[in-house]
Enzyme design. Structure first.
Site, PDB file in Angstrom:
ATOM      1  N   CYS A 157       0.870  -1.182   0.000  1.00  0.00           N
ATOM      2  CA  CYS A 157       0.000   0.000   0.000  1.00  0.00           C
ATOM      3  C   CYS A 157       0.907   1.233   0.000  1.00  0.00           C
ATOM      4  O   CYS A 157       1.512   1.564   1.025  1.00  0.00           O
ATOM      5  CB  CYS A 157      -0.904  -0.034   1.224  1.00  0.00           C
ATOM      6  SG  CYS A 157      -2.142   1.272   1.275  1.00  0.00           S
ATOM      7  N   CYS A 198      -8.644  29.146 -16.764  1.00  0.00           N
ATOM      8  CA  CYS A 198      -8.880  27.926 -15.991  1.00  0.00           C
ATOM      9  C   CYS A 198      -8.887  26.725 -16.923  1.00  0.00           C
ATOM     10  O   CYS A 198      -9.641  26.683 -17.906  1.00  0.00           O
ATOM     11  CB  CYS A 198     -10.210  28.019 -15.250  1.00  0.00           C
ATOM     12  SG  CYS A 198     -10.641  26.512 -14.346  1.00  0.00           S
TER      13      CYS A 198
END
Length: 339
Positions: A157, A198
């Site tokens: 993990c 943006c």
């Protein structure tokens, strides 16, 4: 005598039970391979690591913190290639051994080479876990558990921010691989990069064009390595919010992309688009070839001579530089939320 033997046997069993791992799913691998195998170490001072890594990378890789689940760049990433240590570049995990564990972090069944992985007992959560580190530079990567799929049954993990993915030679670079509509033309495809405010809206509009094979939003034109959205928003990194495009020139030309670019934003505004203000919102064409540069120059000259805009074009024309893919939640942002 028999009573004494029974007592000794009982004590032996008790000690073995106490020192054993009571949570098999968190049992560490059988050997400390990173410690047994000699590897060439990368040693830097704390000050040097702070200069090389971003603040978040430093917090995770050098201080052992954990990034929030489902936020990392590589959690839902399945390109073919190798995941390297973001600190020293050591190859750590292969895409062939990556799987979706559902935990919210990139998960692997085994490392590329055991000698590059180091394990350390971790009791930070009042339980015994096996921490995974890069054996070369000592960076914290994550933890390994024994609840993975066969044949290894291991679950590495790992924090995305501790990794740096490098694709196979046959694959697109990571910044060219998301939201692909068709890969059938990749051998003859070309790339273009634009910044016009943006990147959510710019990406959405370009993604609707026939001939645009893929779009990726990210940061380019700055000086900071691997910038985060929060860093770019300060306006201090020098990056622009940009869209990297892979297109099929047999369906759409670069000139047509340029014309569309000047239709979907106001190129006369300096360091802003609408309510968004800052150098990260500047209008810029990042050219990849001399032909693209000349096409952009001709387009701007023609627009300045026309009466289409009442102000001079402020769009910059600069060479394409390193493009850093933005965080996953920015990718295809408006498409995901169009309903």
């Amino acid at each position: 005598m028999l009573k004494r033997i029974n007592i000794i046997l009982f004590l032996g069993i008790f000690v073995a039970a106490c020192t054993g791992n009571s949570t098999p799913s968190q049992k560490a691998p059988e050997s400390r391979d990173g410690e047994k195998n000699m590897v060439k170490k990368v040693i830097k001072t704390d000050k040097e690591w702070k200069r090389i890594l971003t603040p978040e990378q430093y917090r995770v890789m050098r201080k052992g913190a954990t990034e929030k689940p489902f936020t990392g760049e590589y959690n839902d990433h399945y390109e073919k290639g190798i995941y390297h240590c973001a600190g020293c570049g050591t190859p750590l995990f292969s895409s062939e051994n990556k799987y979706d564990h559902g935990s919210g972090w990139p998960s692997f069944t085994r490392p590329v080479d055991k000698k590059y992985i180091q394990y350390k007992d971790d009791y930070s959560l009042l339980m015994k876990r096996s921490e995974v580190r890069c054996a070369v530079c000592g960076a914290h990567l994550g933890h390994v558990f024994s609840d993975g799929p066969p044949p290894t049954h291991k679950h590495y993990c790992i924090n995305s921010i501790s990794l740096d993915f490098k694709p196979d030679n046959q694959s697109y670079p990571p910044e060219e691989s998301t939201q692909s509509k068709s890969l059938s033309h990749k051998s003859s495809s070309k790339k273009a990069t634009f910044a016009g405010g943006c990147f959510w809206g710019v990406e959405y509009k370009f993604s609707q064009l026939k001939g645009v094979l893929s779009t990726t939003v990210g940061y380019t034109g700055g000086e900071v390595k691997k910038p985060t959205y929060a860093q770019v928003c300060t306006g201090n990194t020098g990056h622009a919010e940009a869209v990297h495009i892979i297109y099929d020139p047999s369906q759409i030309t670069y000139k047509e992309l340029l014309e569309y670019f000047f239709r979907i934003h106001d190129p006369t505004q300096i360091n802003r688009q609408g309510p968004d203000r800052g150098t990260q919102y500047r209008s810029t064409i990042f050219y990849h070839t001399q032909e693209q540069k000349e096409a952009a120059q001709e387009m701007i000259a023609r627009l300045n001579q026309s009466d289409r805009f009442n102000k001079p074009i402020a769009t910059r024309i600069v060479p394409a530089s390193k493009f850093y893919k933005a965080e996953d939640y920015h990718q295809n942002y408006l498409e995901k939320r169009k309903n």
